[in-house]
Every structure is written in structure tokens, then in C-alpha cells.
Motif scaffolding. Structure first.
Motif, PDB file in Angstrom:
ATOM      1  N   ILE A 181      18.096 -67.212 -27.696  1.00  0.00           N
ATOM      2  CA  ILE A 181      17.090 -68.120 -28.253  1.00  0.00           C
ATOM      3  C   ILE A 181      17.699 -69.484 -28.599  1.00  0.00           C
ATOM      4  CG2 ILE A 181      15.769 -68.564 -30.371  1.00  0.00           C
ATOM      5  CD1 ILE A 181      14.063 -66.953 -28.699  1.00  0.00           C
ATOM      6  N   THR A 264      14.893 -74.383 -28.846  1.00  0.00           N
ATOM      7  CA  THR A 264      15.103 -72.976 -28.521  1.00  0.00           C
ATOM      8  C   THR A 264      14.991 -72.756 -27.020  1.00  0.00           C
ATOM      9  OG1 THR A 264      12.761 -72.512 -28.894  1.00  0.00           O
ATOM     10  CG2 THR A 264      14.257 -72.170 -30.745  1.00  0.00           C
ATOM     11  N   THR A 266      14.673 -69.747 -23.598  1.00  0.00           N
ATOM     12  CA  THR A 266      13.993 -68.507 -23.174  1.00  0.00           C
ATOM     13  C   THR A 266      14.853 -67.804 -22.123  1.00  0.00           C
ATOM     14  OG1 THR A 266      12.734 -69.766 -21.526  1.00  0.00           O
ATOM     15  CG2 THR A 266      11.690 -69.387 -23.661  1.00  0.00           C
ATOM     16  N   THR A 268      17.475 -65.052 -20.373  1.00  0.00           N
ATOM     17  CA  THR A 268      17.749 -63.630 -20.322  1.00  0.00           C
ATOM     18  C   THR A 268      19.258 -63.463 -20.333  1.00  0.00           C
ATOM     19  OG1 THR A 268      15.739 -63.056 -19.103  1.00  0.00           O
ATOM     20  CG2 THR A 268      17.597 -61.531 -18.926  1.00  0.00           C
ATOM     21  N   CYS A 284      10.560 -64.441 -29.167  1.00  0.00           N
ATOM     22  CA  CYS A 284      10.308 -65.869 -28.997  1.00  0.00           C
ATOM     23  C   CYS A 284      10.609 -66.605 -30.295  1.00  0.00           C
ATOM     24  CB  CYS A 284       8.850 -66.109 -28.615  1.00  0.00           C
ATOM     25  SG  CYS A 284       7.672 -65.522 -29.864  1.00  0.00           S
ATOM     26  N   GLU A 285      10.519 -67.923 -30.232  1.00  0.00           N
ATOM     27  CA  GLU A 285      10.656 -68.717 -31.446  1.00  0.00           C
ATOM     28  C   GLU A 285       9.526 -68.367 -32.408  1.00  0.00           C
ATOM     29  OE1 GLU A 285      10.981 -73.390 -32.892  1.00  0.00           O
ATOM     30  OE2 GLU A 285      10.280 -72.903 -30.872  1.00  0.00           O
ATOM     31  N   ARG A 437       3.986 -67.674 -26.452  1.00  0.00           N
ATOM     32  CA  ARG A 437       5.152 -68.496 -26.176  1.00  0.00           C
ATOM     33  C   ARG A 437       6.064 -67.813 -25.152  1.00  0.00           C
ATOM     34  NH1 ARG A 437       6.680 -70.327 -32.434  1.00  0.00           N
ATOM     35  NH2 ARG A 437       4.906 -71.756 -32.689  1.00  0.00           N
ATOM     36  N   PRO A 438       6.829 -68.610 -24.398  1.00  0.00           N
ATOM     37  CA  PRO A 438       7.799 -68.018 -23.467  1.00  0.00           C
ATOM     38  C   PRO A 438       8.783 -67.130 -24.227  1.00  0.00           C
ATOM     39  CG  PRO A 438       7.533 -70.365 -23.058  1.00  0.00           C
ATOM     40  CD  PRO A 438       6.818 -70.079 -24.339  1.00  0.00           C
ATOM     41  N   MET A 439       9.170 -66.028 -23.599  1.00  0.00           N
ATOM     42  CA  MET A 439      10.005 -65.036 -24.252  1.00  0.00           C
ATOM     43  C   MET A 439      11.454 -65.087 -23.762  1.00  0.00           C
ATOM     44  SD  MET A 439       8.176 -62.991 -26.350  1.00  0.00           S
ATOM     45  CE  MET A 439       6.419 -63.037 -26.799  1.00  0.00           C
ATOM     46  N   ALA A 440      12.372 -64.836 -24.677  1.00  0.00           N
ATOM     47  CA  ALA A 440      13.777 -64.627 -24.338  1.00  0.00           C
ATOM     48  C   ALA A 440      14.048 -63.130 -24.354  1.00  0.00           C
ATOM     49  CB  ALA A 440      14.686 -65.342 -25.330  1.00  0.00           C
TER      50      ALA A 440
END
Length: 454
Positions: A181, A264, A266, A268, A284-285, A437-440
Motif C-alpha cells: 500500500i 498509496t 495498489t 501485488t 485498499c487505502e 477503490r483499487p486493491m493491493a
């Protein structure tokens, strides 16, 4: 509100306020679910808060310093944690053995911990032994010698601690997620530092950090239990007399400001290990500590993965048996936060677990939560607040965090009222924003980056 008296926010947050020429004391609250909370600001800017709980026979005493791993440069990474270890190794008055034996001789306990934004040193003792606890803990925080031999001893201990942590993939994956993140931002670095930074750190660097950052205006002392506030203030002042914390008048530091938004990512991140179980964190954030939506987030977290009745637990473990452990959590900082889901499962089931997790998050983002889930999420939050205050240690922590992190202290009644006031619309709006939100993703297990390229 069932409180006898309450004043406004700490005067330490007022721009241009004059440093007090003498100690200033006020009553913060008289809480029917607890005791009377009082606050004294010493001329040095050091703050002392106590909660008198006459029905107990113990006292928890803590010294909290507004410095943590996010305050370090890359080369200093781990210095706050290193210092936490070293302060127990001896002062001008006591050896390391005396620090531990004096508290243990009266059946007490003492310890410390470091976080990304603060460090805490504490003791829990019988009420009659509070003067001893005050003297020992104040002594080690204010007047440690940081002997060269002790630096080398603790360096070896910390390197072992780092190695031990690397052998716990269920813990390691959370650190990997914060890295995914926050990247190279200080919030993304390990609190313990790395083998490289700890090995290279010198006594001079540690000592310089100690004397610069452990300043009276950045310190909050908190105590809760069977105590007298005026006596605690007297004992603290006596314990600090002649130490580097007995300094010229100064204004207390305000709570850590919300800096410009943290950038932040995203990403992997996969750490390949031949483990029997795969460990994954998807998230996510989130929101910052002072965001008024934090109470709605607490409810949302409970609904999604806060217990055995949560959506994720029911879907992934109870209905499908895909994971033994699955839960969601949030962390808040002054200017940022994270929301994440953890699962531990067989390596061959990772894809299915991640797909189900994403599906549940998307459902709540699109459709919101039900009235029954709202009621259950609020009930869990309120129960957690109250049951978490059943011991003096938790109450001591509440005082310090309120002062250090928020600049104010909400009573138990106020906390419960804030949770009760959360509406389904507030939770649903937050869910729609947050969960879209986009995910990490962080993974520890027998994989490589290519396994999660999509």
C-alpha cells in the motif's frame, strides 16, 4: 451526557498559547462508567492524565512518547524500536536487573511497545506500589545511559526478533501488505527495521534520536486505578527532577497533524515460501484517524469481517470451509489508513478465496448493508468499547491515546452515542466509496508473482 463537568479541547492545540509558568490542572470528566479524569500540564509541556477508580486495588502507569517508526529516515529505520529495547538496559540510578527486579519484587509487571506513531512504556502494580512504578518507569524513559555494550547486546536480540518474525508468515503478510500500500513511504516500513538498518545503526545515532525526540512537550503520562491525581503529579515531578526532562517552560505539542495526503499504491507483492498454508491480505487505502466517518467504518468492518456472524466468515469458512481464519480490519493514522481482509487457507484454494472476498466486497459496495446488519455491527462496536475498558491498563491507554492522538478525550457515554448515531446511509456511502477503490494484495506462500499477475 452523564458527566459532572467537561471543558473544551486541550489548550495545547491553540495557536500562540503561552507556555504555563506553573503546573495547570483541570478536571476533564467524571464518568459514571469509570472515575474522575484529571489533567495537569507541567511547565515543561509534559502532560499527566489520571483516572481515579477507587474500586480497584491496582494501578496502570504509562509514559507515552509521540514518536514512532514513521518519524525515522530510511537509514534510521528501526531506531524507535531499538531505543525501546535499550531504555530497559540501565540508567544512572539503576542497572537492567534492578529495573526488572524492583517491579517484579512487588508482583508487578512492566513492558513497552513501539508503533508507527508512538512508543509506550508501562507498568501495572498494586495501588500501594504506584510510587515505585512511577520512579522506575520515569527513570528509564528520562535518564537511560545507552551503554555501548548494551547497544551490541540488544542489536543481537533485535536481529533474532526480526528472524523470528520472518518465520511467522501469518504476521509477515500484514507487513508485506503495508509495503504494498505505502511503498517507500515511512508508513510502509517495518517498525523493527531490517537486518541491514539495525546492523548498521550506531550508538551515536540512537542517542541523538533519543535526546532530540524524547522531549517533554511530546510526552504524555497516563495512570488509571486506585490513585490520587495530586500525588501522581508530585511523584512524577520528583522522579524527573535532575533528569533531561526537567527543562525550561514549553508549550505541549499538539496532536500529530494530518499532512498532505499519503500516496498509496495498489501493488501485488508475493513472498515465496514453502508453507503448508497460504496467507493473503487484500485491501485498499482507508480513512485517517480524525475522519468523522471512523465510527461508520467500525460498523462496516464488523459487518464484513468482524466476527463469526460476519459476511466473510459465513461465506468463506462456514458455508464453504475454505479457510480456518478470515477477518477484516482497519488501521488509522494521522493522515491515512488502510482497510483489509486477511485469510489463511490451503494454497490450492487461494484463487477461490480471493474471488469470494472480492465478490462480497463488491456486493456491499453496490447494495449496502441490511438493517439487521447495521444493528449487529453497532452492537458489536459498543460491546467492544465497553468490555475493552474492564481493566486499568485499557483505561490508562484510553487516556493517553485521547490526549496524544486526538487532542481530546471522549467519555464512554460519548463513544456509545457516536456509534448509536451511525446510520445505514452513512455506512453505505462509505462502503460505496471505500470498497470500490483499487486493491493491493500481499501473499505469503508457495507462489511467485506470476501466479497473481491478473
Amino acid at each position: 451526557m452523564n458527566r459532572a463537568s467537561r471543558t473544551t479541547r486541550s489548550t495545547s492545540s491553540r495557536a500562540g498559547a503561552q507556555a504555563p509558568a506553573r503546573a495547570v490542572t483541570r478536571t476533564v470528566s467524571a464518568d459514571p462508567l469509570g472515575g474522575t479524569v484529571r489533567r495537569t500540564v507541567l511547565p515543561s509541556g509534559l502532560r499527566i492524565l489520571t483516572e481515579a477508580i477507587p474500586t480497584t486495588r491496582s494501578v496502570s502507569f504509562g509514559v507515552w512518547v509521540a514518536v514512532g517508526s514513521r518519524d525515522e529516515t530510511p537509514a534510521q529505520s528501526g531506531v524507535s524500536h531499538f531505543l525501546e529495547h535499550l531504555l530497559f538496559k540501565g540508567t544512572r540510578k539503576r542497572s537492567a536487573l534492578q529495573i526488572s527486579s524492583e517491579i517484579e519484587a512487588v508482583g508487578g509487571e512492566t513492558n513497552a511497545f513501539t508503533t508507527k506513531e508512538y512508543t509506550c512504556y508501562y507498568a501495572r502494580v498494586l495501588d500501594e506500589d504506584l510510587p515505585l512504578a512511577v520512579d522506575v518507569v520515569c527513570d528509564l524513559v528520562a535518564d537511560s545511559v545507552l551503554a555501548a555494550a548494551d547497544v551490541e547486546t540488544e542489536r543481537a536480540v533485535i536481529l533474532e526478533e526480526i528472524a523470528m518474525h520472518d518465520d511467522e508468515p501469518g504476521d509477515e503478510v500484514h507487513d508485506l501488505f503495508t509495503e504494498a500500500i505505502y511503498g517507500t513511504h515511512p508508513l510502509g516500513r517495518l517498525i523493527s527495521g531490517t537486518e541491514q538498518t539495525v546492523s548498521a545503526m550506531t550508538r551515536r545515532q540512537i542517542q541523538g534520536f533519543y535526546r532530540r525526540r524524547y522531549a517533554a512537550p511530546a510526552i504524555v503520562i497516563a495512570a488509571a486505578g486506585n490513585l490520587d491525581h495530586a500525588e501522581v503529579v508530585r511523584q512524577v515531578r520528583q522522579a524527573l527532577r535532575g533528569t533531561p526532562l526537567e527543562v525550561a517552560p514549553a508549550e505541549p505539542a499538539g496532536h500529530r497533524p494530518a499532512a498532505p495526503a499519503v500516496r498509496t499504491g495498489t501493488r501485488t507483492v508475493v513472498r515465496a515460501k514453502e508453507t503448508e498454508q497460504a496467507h493473503v491480505v487484500l485491501g485498499c487505502e482507508g480513512i485517517g484517524r480524525l475522519d468523522e466517518r471512523r465510527f461508520a467504518l467500525g460498523v462496516l468492518n464488523n459487518v464484513l469481517g468482524g466476527g463469526m456472524s460476519s459476511r466473510l466468515f459465513q461465506e468463506i469458512r462456514e458455508r464453504r470451509g475454505l479457510a480456518y481464519s478470515v477477518y477484516s480490519y482497519s488501521s488509522q493514522y494521522a493522515d491515512s489508513g488502510v482497510f483489509a481482509v486477511y485469510a489463511g487457507c490451503a494454497p490450492g484454494k487461494v484463487d477461490e478465496v480471493l474471488e469470494l472476498t472480492r465478490t462480497e466486497l463488491a456486493k456491499v459496495a453496490a447494495d449496502g448493508i441490511t438493517d439487521a446488519e447495521l444493528a449487529r455491527g453497532k452492537g458489536m462496536a459498543k460491546g467492544s468499547y465497553v468490555l475493552g475498558l474492564e481493566d486499568t491498563g485499557s483505561r490508562m491507554s484510553r487516556l493517553a491515546k485521547g490526549e496524544l492522538l486526538f487532542g481530546d478525550l471522549l467519555s464512554v457515554d460519548e463513544l456509545l452515542a457516536r456509534v448509536d448515531a451511525v446510520t445505514a446511509d452513512e455506512v453505505n456511502r462509505l462502503a460505496a466509496e471505500l470498497l470500490s477503490r483499487p486493491m493491493a494484495l500481499a501473499v505469503v506462500g508457495p507462489f511467485d508473482e506470476g501466479d497473481f499477475a491478473r
